[in-house]
Every structure is written in structure tokens, then in C-alpha cells.
Design a protein around this motif. Structure first.
Motif, PDB file in Angstrom:
ATOM      1  N   ASN A 183       0.801  -1.221   0.000  1.00  0.00           N
ATOM      2  CA  ASN A 183       0.000   0.000   0.000  1.00  0.00           C
ATOM      3  C   ASN A 183       0.836   1.275   0.000  1.00  0.00           C
ATOM      4  O   ASN A 183       0.542   2.235   0.715  1.00  0.00           O
ATOM      5  N   TRP A 184       1.857   1.315  -0.847  1.00  0.00           N
ATOM      6  CA  TRP A 184       2.679   2.516  -0.994  1.00  0.00           C
ATOM      7  C   TRP A 184       2.163   3.356  -2.157  1.00  0.00           C
ATOM      8  O   TRP A 184       1.858   2.849  -3.227  1.00  0.00           O
ATOM      9  N   GLN A 185       2.082   4.671  -1.913  1.00  0.00           N
ATOM     10  CA  GLN A 185       1.581   5.619  -2.908  1.00  0.00           C
ATOM     11  C   GLN A 185       2.731   6.483  -3.407  1.00  0.00           C
ATOM     12  O   GLN A 185       3.509   7.029  -2.628  1.00  0.00           O
ATOM     13  N   GLY A 186       2.810   6.639  -4.730  1.00  0.00           N
ATOM     14  CA  GLY A 186       3.816   7.514  -5.318  1.00  0.00           C
ATOM     15  C   GLY A 186       3.298   8.933  -5.470  1.00  0.00           C
ATOM     16  O   GLY A 186       2.112   9.148  -5.730  1.00  0.00           O
ATOM     17  N   VAL A 187       4.181   9.912  -5.314  1.00  0.00           N
ATOM     18  CA  VAL A 187       3.837  11.321  -5.534  1.00  0.00           C
ATOM     19  C   VAL A 187       4.997  12.007  -6.239  1.00  0.00           C
ATOM     20  O   VAL A 187       6.162  11.684  -6.008  1.00  0.00           O
ATOM     21  N   GLY A 188       4.667  12.945  -7.107  1.00  0.00           N
ATOM     22  CA  GLY A 188       5.694  13.744  -7.743  1.00  0.00           C
ATOM     23  C   GLY A 188       5.944  13.404  -9.201  1.00  0.00           C
ATOM     24  O   GLY A 188       5.553  12.347  -9.706  1.00  0.00           O
ATOM     25  N   TYR A 212       8.552   8.041 -15.102  1.00  0.00           N
ATOM     26  CA  TYR A 212       9.009   6.654 -15.013  1.00  0.00           C
ATOM     27  C   TYR A 212       7.993   5.732 -14.345  1.00  0.00           C
ATOM     28  O   TYR A 212       8.380   4.728 -13.755  1.00  0.00           O
ATOM     29  N   ARG A 213       6.721   6.027 -14.491  1.00  0.00           N
ATOM     30  CA  ARG A 213       5.729   5.241 -13.764  1.00  0.00           C
ATOM     31  C   ARG A 213       5.812   3.748 -14.067  1.00  0.00           C
ATOM     32  O   ARG A 213       5.793   2.922 -13.146  1.00  0.00           O
ATOM     33  N   SER A 214       5.903   3.373 -15.326  1.00  0.00           N
ATOM     34  CA  SER A 214       5.865   1.944 -15.666  1.00  0.00           C
ATOM     35  C   SER A 214       7.040   1.203 -15.048  1.00  0.00           C
ATOM     36  O   SER A 214       6.881   0.075 -14.544  1.00  0.00           O
ATOM     37  N   VAL A 215       8.217   1.813 -15.078  1.00  0.00           N
ATOM     38  CA  VAL A 215       9.398   1.162 -14.516  1.00  0.00           C
ATOM     39  C   VAL A 215       9.298   1.082 -13.001  1.00  0.00           C
ATOM     40  O   VAL A 215       9.590   0.042 -12.389  1.00  0.00           O
ATOM     41  N   LEU A 216       8.887   2.184 -12.364  1.00  0.00           N
ATOM     42  CA  LEU A 216       8.770   2.201 -10.907  1.00  0.00           C
ATOM     43  C   LEU A 216       7.688   1.226 -10.437  1.00  0.00           C
ATOM     44  O   LEU A 216       7.867   0.523  -9.439  1.00  0.00           O
ATOM     45  N   GLU A 217       6.584   1.188 -11.156  1.00  0.00           N
ATOM     46  CA  GLU A 217       5.501   0.272 -10.775  1.00  0.00           C
ATOM     47  C   GLU A 217       5.967  -1.180 -10.876  1.00  0.00           C
ATOM     48  O   GLU A 217       5.669  -2.003 -10.007  1.00  0.00           O
ATOM     49  N   ALA A 218       6.713  -1.487 -11.918  1.00  0.00           N
ATOM     50  CA  ALA A 218       7.235  -2.850 -12.069  1.00  0.00           C
ATOM     51  C   ALA A 218       8.235  -3.171 -10.962  1.00  0.00           C
ATOM     52  O   ALA A 218       8.262  -4.293 -10.446  1.00  0.00           O
ATOM     53  N   ARG A 219       9.039  -2.191 -10.597  1.00  0.00           N
ATOM     54  CA  ARG A 219      10.030  -2.394  -9.538  1.00  0.00           C
ATOM     55  C   ARG A 219       9.346  -2.667  -8.192  1.00  0.00           C
ATOM     56  O   ARG A 219       9.770  -3.532  -7.420  1.00  0.00           O
ATOM     57  N   LEU A 220       8.244  -1.968  -7.912  1.00  0.00           N
ATOM     58  CA  LEU A 220       7.552  -2.113  -6.628  1.00  0.00           C
ATOM     59  C   LEU A 220       6.678  -3.361  -6.569  1.00  0.00           C
ATOM     60  O   LEU A 220       6.459  -3.929  -5.492  1.00  0.00           O
ATOM     61  N   GLY A 221       6.143  -3.768  -7.694  1.00  0.00           N
ATOM     62  CA  GLY A 221       5.280  -4.940  -7.706  1.00  0.00           C
ATOM     63  C   GLY A 221       4.042  -4.750  -6.857  1.00  0.00           C
ATOM     64  O   GLY A 221       3.360  -3.726  -6.949  1.00  0.00           O
ATOM     65  N   ASN A 222       3.744  -5.718  -5.995  1.00  0.00           N
ATOM     66  CA  ASN A 222       2.534  -5.666  -5.174  1.00  0.00           C
ATOM     67  C   ASN A 222       2.549  -4.569  -4.125  1.00  0.00           C
ATOM     68  O   ASN A 222       1.505  -4.244  -3.550  1.00  0.00           O
ATOM     69  N   ALA A 223       3.709  -3.970  -3.878  1.00  0.00           N
ATOM     70  CA  ALA A 223       3.782  -2.889  -2.886  1.00  0.00           C
ATOM     71  C   ALA A 223       3.151  -1.606  -3.406  1.00  0.00           C
ATOM     72  O   ALA A 223       2.768  -0.734  -2.626  1.00  0.00           O
ATOM     73  N   PHE A 224       3.012  -1.490  -4.727  1.00  0.00           N
ATOM     74  CA  PHE A 224       2.486  -0.270  -5.345  1.00  0.00           C
ATOM     75  C   PHE A 224       0.974  -0.222  -5.249  1.00  0.00           C
ATOM     76  O   PHE A 224       0.284  -1.179  -5.560  1.00  0.00           O
ATOM     77  N   SER A 225       0.459   0.961  -4.811  1.00  0.00           N
ATOM     78  CA  SER A 225      -0.977   1.106  -4.644  1.00  0.00           C
ATOM     79  C   SER A 225      -1.576   2.228  -5.472  1.00  0.00           C
ATOM     80  O   SER A 225      -2.787   2.380  -5.513  1.00  0.00           O
ATOM     81  N   GLY A 226      -0.741   3.014  -6.126  1.00  0.00           N
ATOM     82  CA  GLY A 226      -1.236   4.135  -6.919  1.00  0.00           C
ATOM     83  C   GLY A 226      -0.296   5.312  -6.820  1.00  0.00           C
ATOM     84  O   GLY A 226       0.672   5.306  -6.059  1.00  0.00           O
TER      85      GLY A 226
END
Length: 230
Positions: free
Chosen positions: A156-161, A167-181
Motif C-alpha cells: 500500500n505505498w503511494q507515489g507522488v511527484g 518513469y511510472r511503468s518502470v517504478l511500478e514494475a520495480r515495486l510490484g505488489n507494494a504499489f498502490s497508486g
């Protein structure tokens, strides 16, 4: 408490005046205009409140990481104002301030702020919200490629900025299930620099004006090869 805060490290230029918990803000998204905007913003806030620099307890500023020129503007302006009024300064991480805005506006409690650092890299940090509603770092801020950013613990980690915009696609792939939006449209605001600056001031984290130093992060990266070769 009376703190004047300034932030010029990203596309947004802003100044905020915190007086006993109430905050007044000037904020404009005007890239490459920060040097012309920031001093009038500060003057407007002080005039509106009917006080001078000498009535402040401290000046807080976004110390980076961020755009090199923007960070230098904030440091120079903070130093000049602090020297003029014999005030301490409070350096505030721009990544922390961005995370604080993510909590303040969206209620996110586990935040991964990211700025585009150019050269296919991002400025990156991880923050959680404490019991006082302020963000606290969970790992050291860094500059790295999106493919190698430090991963936080848990879900349930949220990205900001804006780094998330680039780099959303790369960061989202790096985080995997930890990414929440994510909310890629957020910029750092002096309102959050003021909030965090007040907390740091109360914790004894202010410094003299001559110690108001920028944080670029990339300096550390540039130094590593030299250290290895010695």
C-alpha cells in the motif's frame, strides 16, 4: 511560532508564512521564473501579516534535492534574509515536503516521492506519517535509476511527484505488489516546508545562516569512484 518558508526546487515557486499554526501561502507554477517571484511573494506575506523579518523565529527552505538552479535560489534567498534579520534557518528535504503534501491533500500515509533527476535517474525517498501527522523517513533519500530504487517494506505505498510521470511503468514494475497508486502531478509546496520546518525547529534542528547548504545527492554519486580508486 512564526516561520517564513520558501520552496523553489521544482517547477512550482512558493512562499508560506506560518504564525501560531495558521499558514498563508503564495504559490505559482512558473518554471524559470523563481528568482523573479520568490522575493515579492515573501514581501507580500510579511506585509499582509504586518510584521518584518525580525519578528520571525526562523526561515525554513527547501534544501533539495531538486533542480540545481532552483535549490541554489532557495539557499541564497534564505541565507540573505537570515543574515539581514539575524535569524536561524531550517533546511527541509524537498522529498519530505512533497510527501507531506501527499498526506495533507490525499491522506496517503505511506509515500514514495520522486523527482525526475534527468540522466535517466530519479530523486527518491520513502516516508510514513507519524502520530502528529508529519512524515518521517524510512530509508535514506537517494538518486538512482528507476530500475534500482530502494524498495520499502510492506504494501500500500503511494507515489507522488513528477518522477512518477516520467518513469511510472518502470517504478511500478520495480515495486510490484507494494504499489498502490500515484499522484504524479504534485509539486513541492512551501506550506509543507513550513509545517516540517516548524517541527524541526522545535526539535532543535535549526542552523546558522552560513550553514544553510543545498543537498543535490548526485554529488555523493560522483564522489564514489574516487573513493574506490584511492
Amino acid at each position: 511560532m512564526k516561520i517564513l518558508a520558501i520552496e523553489t526546487a521544482t517547477e512550482a515557486c512558493s512562499a508560506a508564512l506560518l504564525i501560531d499554526g495558521a499558514i498563508s501561502l503564495r504559490y505559482q507554477v512558473q518554471p524559470r521564473m523563481h528568482s523573479q517571484l520568490i522575493l515579492p511573494m515573501m514581501e507580500e506575506l510579511l506585509n499582509e501579516a504586518g510584521i518584518g523579518l525580525s519578528a520571525l523565529d526562523a526561515i525554513a527552505f527547501g534544501r533539495g534535492p531538486g533542480a540545481f538552479t532552483g535549490v541554489r535560489i532557495a539557499v541564497g534567498v534564505a541565507q540573505g534574509a537570515a543574515f539581514a534579520a539575524d535569524l536561524p534557518v531550517v533546511p527541509v528535504s524537498t522529498l519530505a515536503a512533497l510527501a507531506q503534501r501527499g498526506y495533507r491533500e490525499f491522506g496517503f500515509r505511506q509515500l514514495l516521492p520522486a523527482y525526475d533527476a534527468r540522466m535517466q535517474e530519479v530523486y527518491w525517498g520513502g516516508y510514513v506519517v507519524d502520530g502528529q501527522g508529519l512524515v518521517r523517513s524510512v530509508f535514506d533519500e537517494e538518486v538512482s535509476t528507476p530500475e534500482s530504487v530502494t524498495l520499502p517494506d510492506g504494501l500500500n505505498w503511494q507515489g507522488v511527484g513528477a518522477g512518477w510521470d516520467s518513469y511510472r511503468s518502470v517504478l511500478e514494475a520495480r515495486l510490484g505488489n507494494a504499489f498502490s497508486g500515484c499522484e504524479p502531478g504534485l509539486f513541492c509546496s512551501a506550506e509543507d516546508v513550513a509545517l516540517l520546518g516548524a517541527a524541526l525547529f522545535n526539535e532543535g534542528e535549526s542552523v546558522a545562516a552560513e550553514q544553510a547548504l543545498p543537498v543535490y545527492l548526485r554529488d555523493k554519486v560522483a564522489a564514489k569512484p574516487k573513493q574506490v580508486n584511492q
